[in-house]
Design a protein around this motif. Structure first.
Motif, PDB file in Angstrom:
ATOM      1  N   GLY A  15       0.812  -1.202   0.000  1.00 27.00           N
ATOM      2  CA  GLY A  15       0.000   0.000   0.000  1.00 27.00           C
ATOM      3  C   GLY A  15       0.846   1.252   0.000  1.00 27.00           C
ATOM      4  N   ALA A  37      -3.754  -0.509   5.696  1.00 30.99           N
ATOM      5  CA  ALA A  37      -4.417  -1.685   5.123  1.00 30.99           C
ATOM      6  C   ALA A  37      -5.149  -2.515   6.178  1.00 30.99           C
ATOM      7  N   VAL A  82       1.981  -6.392   5.520  1.00 34.10           N
ATOM      8  CA  VAL A  82       1.719  -5.112   4.866  1.00 34.10           C
ATOM      9  C   VAL A  82       3.041  -4.372   4.653  1.00 34.10           C
TER      10      VAL A  82
END
Ligand SMILES: [Zn+2]
Length: 249
Positions: A100, A108, A121
């Motif tokens: 992200g 996220a 993540v």
């Protein structure tokens, strides 16, 4: 009233362990499966290896969609982070790896309503990949066993605006250069300016598509896992205004 509240909590608790429910989804409507789900819920733990491994890549994708629907509806699962911390301390079995943007508005884990141990993540401005990010993704999938690679762009992305505006600033210059191919590759009728929100979002979308292609091109390991059906590699756009995640391939 109290009984209603309790039922509400029970339902939320069941929703909360939606990742767990996936493992049972093939028989989710049988009383036994429901009982099992409730028992698993009471453990308030993170994903186990068995639960994660029993999911298909598409099921993991569906769970992220459901998590985003909970977030959008303001019905996020009540979590016991301490219980999740305890259950995951000895090992992690995340089902997805999400790339992200650095943007503070797109965490996220929150927009997908995921718990400790559910997702890897990685975040960097403009959700671009480099060797280190590719290595992290390869670790997540080939070593740890995650089933989904998700590249998550978002609307009104400042990094995309910076790339459009040719911002020059220290190390940021090199980072924005990774987004420039999306600027050049976006067909758009209208004002091509960082002040045009539609254009900015179109470039961000192109950027996600190009990053997906780059992942496949630069990581034979991930490409092979995808061809075998062991993982899925997908992209999505998060809308800052609505909280909705739109999957784009
Ligand atoms: Zn951004």
């Amino acid at each position: 009233m109290k009984e209603r509240a309790d039922k509400s909590v029970d339902k939320a608790a069941v929703d909360r362990r939606s990742f767990l429910s996936v493992a049972l989804s093939t028989c989710a409507f049988t009383p036994l499966a429901t009982l099992s789900l409730q028992l698993a819920t009471s453990l308030a733990g993170s994903l186990t290896k068995e639960q994660r491994d029993s999911m298909t890549p598409s099921q993991v994708n569906d769970e992220l969609k459901k998590g985003n629907e909970r977030f959008r509806a303001g019905k996020m699962a009540p979590r016991d982070y301490l219980a999740e911390k305890r259950s995951s301390a000895a090992g992690q079995y995340p089902a997805a790896v999400i790339l992200g943007c650095l943007d503070s508005r797109v965490p996220a884990e929150i927009v997908f309503d995921a718990g400790l141990g559910d997702t890897f993540v990685g975040r960097v401005a403009g959700n671009v990949v480099n060797d280190d990010m590719l290595g992290s993704m390869e670790f997540a999938c080939a070593v740890s066993g995650a089933k989904l690679v998700l590249v998550l762009g978002h609307t009104a992305c400042g990094a995309v605006k910076g790339a459009i505006d040719d911002v020059v600033l220290g190390n940021l210059t090199g980072l924005l250069a990774r987004i420039k191919p999306a600027v050049a590759g976006t067909k758009f009728d209208g004002e091509k300016s960082s002040k045009n929100a539609s254009y900015v979002d179109a470039v961000a979308r192109t950027n996600v598509v190009l990053v997906l292609a780059e992942i496949r091109r630069r990581s034979p390991i991930l490409e092979e896992l995808e061809k075998k059906g062991s993982i899925k590699i997908v992209g999505a756009m998060y809308d800052l205004a609505t909280g909705a995640v739109e999957f784009i391939g």
